[in-house]
Design an enzyme around this catalytic site. Structure first.
Site, PDB file in Angstrom:
ATOM      1  N   VAL A  35      23.670 101.086  42.535  1.00 30.73           N
ATOM      2  CA  VAL A  35      23.540 100.577  43.893  1.00 30.73           C
ATOM      3  C   VAL A  35      22.528  99.434  43.867  1.00 30.73           C
ATOM      4  CG1 VAL A  35      23.188 101.224  46.307  1.00 30.73           C
ATOM      5  CG2 VAL A  35      23.694 102.998  44.616  1.00 30.73           C
ATOM      6  N   LYS A  37      20.934  95.918  46.150  1.00 31.14           N
ATOM      7  CA  LYS A  37      20.970  95.197  47.424  1.00 31.14           C
ATOM      8  C   LYS A  37      21.478  93.761  47.270  1.00 31.14           C
ATOM      9  CE  LYS A  37      16.082  93.743  47.753  1.00 31.14           C
ATOM     10  NZ  LYS A  37      14.848  93.831  48.558  1.00 31.14           N
ATOM     11  N   ALA A  48      14.226  85.810  33.933  1.00 35.32           N
ATOM     12  CA  ALA A  48      13.296  85.893  32.801  1.00 35.32           C
ATOM     13  C   ALA A  48      13.590  84.756  31.838  1.00 35.32           C
ATOM     14  CB  ALA A  48      13.408  87.247  32.111  1.00 35.32           C
ATOM     15  N   PHE A 118       3.776  83.823  21.744  1.00 34.40           N
ATOM     16  CA  PHE A 118       3.522  84.116  23.153  1.00 34.40           C
ATOM     17  C   PHE A 118       2.070  84.557  23.294  1.00 34.40           C
ATOM     18  CE2 PHE A 118       6.144  84.889  27.043  1.00 34.40           C
ATOM     19  CZ  PHE A 118       7.142  83.973  26.782  1.00 34.40           C
ATOM     20  N   GLN A 232      -0.665  90.714  38.156  1.00 36.72           N
ATOM     21  CA  GLN A 232      -0.822  89.634  37.176  1.00 36.72           C
ATOM     22  C   GLN A 232      -0.630  88.258  37.805  1.00 36.72           C
ATOM     23  OE1 GLN A 232       2.064  89.052  33.638  1.00 36.72           O
ATOM     24  NE2 GLN A 232       0.047  89.502  32.786  1.00 36.72           N
ATOM     25  N   HIS A 234       0.186  84.637  36.632  1.00 36.17           N
ATOM     26  CA  HIS A 234       0.657  83.861  35.487  1.00 36.17           C
ATOM     27  C   HIS A 234      -0.043  82.506  35.550  1.00 36.17           C
ATOM     28  CE1 HIS A 234       3.325  81.743  32.764  1.00 36.17           C
ATOM     29  NE2 HIS A 234       3.951  82.870  32.484  1.00 36.17           N
ATOM     30  N   LEU A 244       8.268  79.568  38.046  1.00 40.52           N
ATOM     31  CA  LEU A 244       7.592  79.807  36.777  1.00 40.52           C
ATOM     32  C   LEU A 244       7.864  78.703  35.759  1.00 40.52           C
ATOM     33  CD1 LEU A 244       5.931  81.911  35.141  1.00 40.52           C
ATOM     34  CD2 LEU A 244       8.102  82.614  34.167  1.00 40.52           C
ATOM     35  N   GLU A 247       5.748  80.812  29.805  1.00 37.45           N
ATOM     36  CA  GLU A 247       4.697  80.789  28.789  1.00 37.45           C
ATOM     37  C   GLU A 247       5.205  80.141  27.498  1.00 37.45           C
ATOM     38  OE1 GLU A 247       2.087  84.097  29.078  1.00 37.45           O
ATOM     39  OE2 GLU A 247       2.215  84.448  26.924  1.00 37.45           O
ATOM     40  N   ARG A 278      -2.737  86.304  29.727  1.00 42.11           N
ATOM     41  CA  ARG A 278      -2.610  85.607  31.011  1.00 42.11           C
ATOM     42  C   ARG A 278      -3.836  85.734  31.904  1.00 42.11           C
ATOM     43  NH1 ARG A 278       3.767  87.136  31.975  1.00 42.11           N
ATOM     44  NH2 ARG A 278       4.462  85.690  30.375  1.00 42.11           N
ATOM     45  N   HIS A 347       2.617  87.017  39.751  1.00 44.21           N
ATOM     46  CA  HIS A 347       3.785  87.077  38.871  1.00 44.21           C
ATOM     47  C   HIS A 347       4.294  88.474  38.550  1.00 44.21           C
ATOM     48  CE1 HIS A 347       6.529  85.924  35.703  1.00 44.21           C
ATOM     49  NE2 HIS A 347       5.864  86.643  34.818  1.00 44.21           N
ATOM     50  N   ARG A 382      -0.556  92.796  31.463  1.00 44.58           N
ATOM     51  CA  ARG A 382       0.625  92.809  30.594  1.00 44.58           C
ATOM     52  C   ARG A 382       0.644  91.573  29.710  1.00 44.58           C
ATOM     53  NH1 ARG A 382       5.971  90.384  30.894  1.00 44.58           N
ATOM     54  NH2 ARG A 382       5.578  89.490  32.948  1.00 44.58           N
TER      55      ARG A 382
HETATM   56  C1  LIG Z   1      10.574  83.910  36.735  1.00 46.86           C
HETATM   57  C2  LIG Z   1      10.303  85.095  35.864  1.00 46.86           C
HETATM   58  C3  LIG Z   1      10.340  84.971  34.489  1.00 46.86           C
HETATM   59  C4  LIG Z   1      10.071  86.068  33.676  1.00 46.86           C
HETATM   60  N1  LIG Z   1      10.126  85.898  32.312  1.00 46.86           N
HETATM   61  C5  LIG Z   1       9.921  86.984  31.516  1.00 46.86           C
HETATM   62  C6  LIG Z   1      10.044  86.858  30.094  1.00 46.86           C
HETATM   63  O1  LIG Z   1      10.366  85.804  29.546  1.00 46.86           O
HETATM   64  N2  LIG Z   1       9.823  87.957  29.344  1.00 46.86           N
HETATM   65  C7  LIG Z   1       9.493  89.158  29.893  1.00 46.86           C
HETATM   66  O2  LIG Z   1       9.320  90.129  29.146  1.00 46.86           O
HETATM   67  N3  LIG Z   1       9.391  89.303  31.235  1.00 46.86           N
HETATM   68  C8  LIG Z   1       9.607  88.243  32.051  1.00 46.86           C
HETATM   69  N4  LIG Z   1       9.503  88.400  33.412  1.00 46.86           N
HETATM   70  C9  LIG Z   1       9.314  89.741  33.966  1.00 46.86           C
HETATM   71  C10 LIG Z   1      10.617  90.511  33.900  1.00 46.86           C
HETATM   72  O3  LIG Z   1      11.686  89.614  34.006  1.00 46.86           O
HETATM   73  C11 LIG Z   1      10.740  91.543  35.006  1.00 46.86           C
HETATM   74  O4  LIG Z   1       9.625  92.383  35.017  1.00 46.86           O
HETATM   75  C12 LIG Z   1      11.996  92.407  34.797  1.00 46.86           C
HETATM   76  O5  LIG Z   1      13.135  91.603  34.616  1.00 46.86           O
HETATM   77  C13 LIG Z   1      12.207  93.355  35.963  1.00 46.86           C
HETATM   78  O6  LIG Z   1      13.450  93.994  35.793  1.00 46.86           O
HETATM   79  P1  LIG Z   1      13.836  95.277  36.613  1.00 46.86           P
HETATM   80  O7  LIG Z   1      15.118  95.771  36.030  1.00 46.86           O
HETATM   81  O8  LIG Z   1      12.706  96.219  36.688  1.00 46.86           O
HETATM   82  O9  LIG Z   1      14.069  94.752  38.115  1.00 46.86           O
HETATM   83  P2  LIG Z   1      14.828  93.477  38.732  1.00 46.86           P
HETATM   84  O10 LIG Z   1      15.526  92.661  37.735  1.00 46.86           O
HETATM   85  O11 LIG Z   1      13.851  92.821  39.621  1.00 46.86           O
HETATM   86  O12 LIG Z   1      15.944  94.156  39.613  1.00 46.86           O
HETATM   87  C14 LIG Z   1      15.647  94.917  40.759  1.00 46.86           C
HETATM   88  C15 LIG Z   1      16.938  95.493  41.274  1.00 46.86           C
HETATM   89  O13 LIG Z   1      16.671  96.422  42.312  1.00 46.86           O
HETATM   90  C16 LIG Z   1      17.561  96.210  43.379  1.00 46.86           C
HETATM   91  N5  LIG Z   1      16.918  96.687  44.604  1.00 46.86           N
HETATM   92  C17 LIG Z   1      15.652  96.459  45.033  1.00 46.86           C
HETATM   93  N6  LIG Z   1      15.461  97.060  46.215  1.00 46.86           N
HETATM   94  C18 LIG Z   1      16.619  97.685  46.539  1.00 46.86           C
HETATM   95  C19 LIG Z   1      17.058  98.464  47.645  1.00 46.86           C
HETATM   96  N7  LIG Z   1      16.257  98.720  48.665  1.00 46.86           N
HETATM   97  N8  LIG Z   1      18.323  98.934  47.640  1.00 46.86           N
HETATM   98  C20 LIG Z   1      19.169  98.651  46.628  1.00 46.86           C
HETATM   99  N9  LIG Z   1      18.807  97.924  45.551  1.00 46.86           N
HETATM  100  C21 LIG Z   1      17.548  97.450  45.515  1.00 46.86           C
HETATM  101  C22 LIG Z   1      17.809  94.722  43.377  1.00 46.86           C
HETATM  102  O14 LIG Z   1      19.004  94.427  44.034  1.00 46.86           O
HETATM  103  C23 LIG Z   1      17.873  94.454  41.884  1.00 46.86           C
HETATM  104  O15 LIG Z   1      19.164  94.716  41.415  1.00 46.86           O
HETATM  105  C24 LIG Z   1       9.768  87.315  34.253  1.00 46.86           C
HETATM  106  C25 LIG Z   1       9.751  87.454  35.625  1.00 46.86           C
HETATM  107  C26 LIG Z   1       9.998  86.351  36.427  1.00 46.86           C
HETATM  108  C27 LIG Z   1       9.929  86.518  37.922  1.00 46.86           C
END
Ligand SMILES: Cc1cc2nc3c(=O)[nH]c(=O)nc-3n(C[C@H](O)[C@H](O)[C@H](O)COP(=O)(O)OP(=O)(O)OC[C@H]3O[C@@H](n4cnc5c(N)ncnc54)[C@H](O)[C@@H]3O)c2cc1C
Length: 569
Positions: A35, A37, A48, A118, A232, A234, A244, A247, A278, A347, A382
């Site tokens: 599920v 959103k 990422a 990194f 954090q 960045h 972003l 890095e 960071r 970040h 982190r």
């Molecule tokens: C610009 C950017 C670059 C990055 N680069 C790196 C990198 O190079 N290397 C690294 O290790 N990390 C990086 N990070 C960090 C890393 O990408 C994230 O911490 C990680 O991808 C988070 O993944 P996740 O699966 O926890 O959540 P997300 O990918 O954020 O997904 C969250 C999910 O939850 C769902 N959701 C949220 N609330 C609800 C709700 N109420 N009902 C239903 N669904 C919901 C959303 O729809 C989504 O599908 C980066 C982050 C950013 C922002």
């Protein structure tokens, strides 16, 4: 109201959610629901950029011990070391599996997977696909998901509550944004994989959707939030958008320069320079800016120059194509010729829903993984490229555990009562009937101003107290939110109201924890308590929901390999 049933429910379709779904679906007897959103592939994980850290070159000097030590030191000793040890051993397997599933890693001339430096890592171990690593990891997992016909996807469906009965998980309440229907999915187990929450800050790298819904729902359902005061910053957020600048810009050899053109990191961390962790780099930048050595960026915002000009066009085009595209399109700056104006940007959340080493929460049937969770891998800070890896490793672990649990449960354990379901529906659509005068957008804007100004790279008691006062005042307005759009389909007005409510609750936890923690550790840097205090504060913060605000408690840190020492780079 419709009551659907799936054995395992995954909330969220980022890297953690996808990985958990694949693992759970390996048992063909189980039905798995994802599920999300947003449309599945629009999760923040696709943003990422720089890479995923893993020990892939033991023959050339890298080792689990080194990756673990870098992570523990980077975390300022607040991580659980048994968790770190498990992580460093498991992540190489995940990356090899992605390789077998077809991910187009960037490669060396001999065809081996390439790795880049990194921050805070003492070996070049960030495995990458240009500067779009998250996108390709997501696409590879998405493709793999197609192999399983026991997965049902619920795109653009907003989970508004996690339902428990008699201390057990029993389902989730869902609002379909596309049809307007409100329904319940009963489940035997759930993995919360709802990502981070940085949108309480105005200047952030995060997608508009990163509003911490999962953390807020879990908190209200009685689960503790751990270490949330550690946010954090960045070092390189593009001015003025906050997008972003990975890095990897510095990993590829980019410099940070102040208004005098100096590589000021020499003064702060001569050993690692721009590739320090960071928290260290962000503090150095902020100090330069406050000392009057910042550059004047777009819209008069003070910042620092990220200089890539010496890298040359070939390297930038091959390794950092997204960075170049973004800076040209948004700032009319070509990084081949000119430096990029940046400053520290909100970040990442080191904290999240408290889990054990298996991603299990204290409530039976509920697991949590990815950025929404605090399994305690990152402690107080982190290291870059350790988060995508965390999503993969604990996505797998929680998917497997949640599936095993569901397979053992013969029947759906508890059924939410009709009255309870009606209540959940009212919590969402009841907001229509308020004759409120407050705009949720204005409230969110005020919140962002307070968080940007008072809960930043450096903190003081007076500023934090100020922020808490604002948050409490803004919380009073939640019941007065005016929802202008009265429809149920794609009602972003209503969604904003719910999300702003979530952001306020989480901000209150961040600030309460930050006021309580009278020391400086990792990303939590107090001007009034500038040193780390291991005697009193080498412990995890746990915040429990009460209607008056969070109740704080503390639990010990798992230290079984390295005792804390002074952190120098
Ligand atoms: C610009 C950017 C670059 C990055 N680069 C790196 C990198 O190079 N290397 C690294 O290790 N990390 C990086 N990070 C960090 C890393 O990408 C994230 O911490 C990680 O991808 C988070 O993944 P996740 O699966 O926890 O959540 P997300 O990918 O954020 O997904 C969250 C999910 O939850 C769902 N959701 C949220 N609330 C609800 C709700 N109420 N009902 C239903 N669904 C919901 C959303 O729809 C989504 O599908 C980066 C982050 C950013 C922002």
């Amino acid at each position: 109201m419709r009551k659907l049933k799936h054995d395992v429910i995954i909330i969220g379709s980022g890297l953690a959610g996808f990985r958990a779904a694949i693992e759970a679906a390996k048992n063909p007897e189980l039905s798995v629901a994802i599920v999300s959103k947003v449309q599945l592939m629009r999760s923040h994980s696709v943003c990422a950029e720089g890479g995923t850290a893993a020990v892939m070159r033991p023959d050339m000097g890298d080792s689990y011990e080194l990756h673990a030590w870098d992570t523990v030191r980077g975390a300022d000793f607040l991580c659980d070391q048994d968790v770190v040890w498990r992580f460093v051993q498991d992540i190489p397997k995940e990356l090899l599996m992605l390789e077998h599933w077809g991910i187009p890693w960037s490669r060396q001339a001999d065809g081996r997977m390439d790795q880049r430096p990194f921050g805070g890592h003492s070996f070049d171990r960030a495995t990458f696909a240009a500067d779009k690593t998250g996108f390709f990891e997501m696409q590879t997992l998405y493709d793999t998901l197609q192999k399983y016909d026991n997965i049902t996807r619920y795109d653009e469906c907003y989970v508004s509550s996690i339902l428990t009965k008699n201390g057990q998980f029993c389902g989730v309440a869902v609002w379909s944004l596309t049809s307007g229907e409100f329904f319940v999915i009963q489940g035997k187990s759930v993995v919360i994989a709802t990502g981070g929450a940085c949108r309480m800050y105005g200047f952030t790298t995060y997608s508009l959707t990163a509003t911490g819904d999962g953390m807020a729902m879990a908190y209200r359902a009685g689960l503790p939030l751990k270490d949330l005061e550690f946010v954090q910053f960045h070092p390189t957020g593009l001015i003025p958008s906050g997008i972003l600048m990975t890095e990897a810009c510095r990993g590829e050899g980019g410099y940070l320069r102040n208004s005098k053109g100096e590589r000021f990191m020499e003064k702060y961390a001569p050993g690692k320079m721009e590739l320090s962790p960071r928290d260290v780099v962000s503090r150095a930048e902020q100090t330069e800016i406050e000392a009057g050595r910042g550059i004047v960026g777009p819209e008069g915002i003070l910042g620092i120059n990220l200089d890539l000009t010496h890298l040359g066009a070939d390297r930038i085009n091959e390794r950092l194509p997204l960075i170049r595209e973004v800076t040209i399109k948004l700032n009319f700056i070509d990084p081949i010729k000119e430096p990029i104006p940046i400053k520290p940007v909100a970040h990442y959340f080191m904290g999240g829903v408290h889990t054990d080493i298996d991603g299990a929460t204290p409530v039976e049937g509920i697991w949590c993984a990815g950025e929404a969770a605090c399994v305690s891998l990152h402690g107080a800070n982190r290291l870059g490229s350790n988060s995508t890896g965390e999503c993969l490793v604990w996505g797998k672990i929680t998917g497997e555990k949640a599936a095993k649990f569901a397979a053992k449960s013969k029947a759906y354990l508890e059924t939410p009562s009709d009255a309870a379901l009606k209540d959940e529906e009212n919590k969402v659509f009841g907001r229509f009937s308020t004759n409120g005068k407050e705009s949720s957008y204005a409230v969110r804007h005020e919140l962002q101003k307070a968080m940007d100004s008072f809960v930043g790279v450096f903190r003081t008691e007076a500023e934090l107290v100020n922020a808490l006062k604002t948050i409490k005042e803004l919380k009073q307005k939640v019941s007065q939110f005016k929802v202008t759009d009265q429809g149920r389909v794609y009602n972003t007005d209503l969604m904003s109201a719910i999300e702003s409510d979530n952001l306020l609750d989480l901000s209150e936890v961040i600030v309460t924890g930050a006021i309580a923690r009278k020391e400086s550790r990792g990303a939590h840097s107090r001007r009034d308590y500038p040193t780390r205090d291991d005697v009193n504060w080498l412990k995890h913060s746990m915040a429990y929901y009460t209607p008056q605000g969070p109740r704080m408690d503390y639990i010990p840190v798992a230290i079984n390999m390295w005792n804390p020492v002074e952190r120098k780079y």
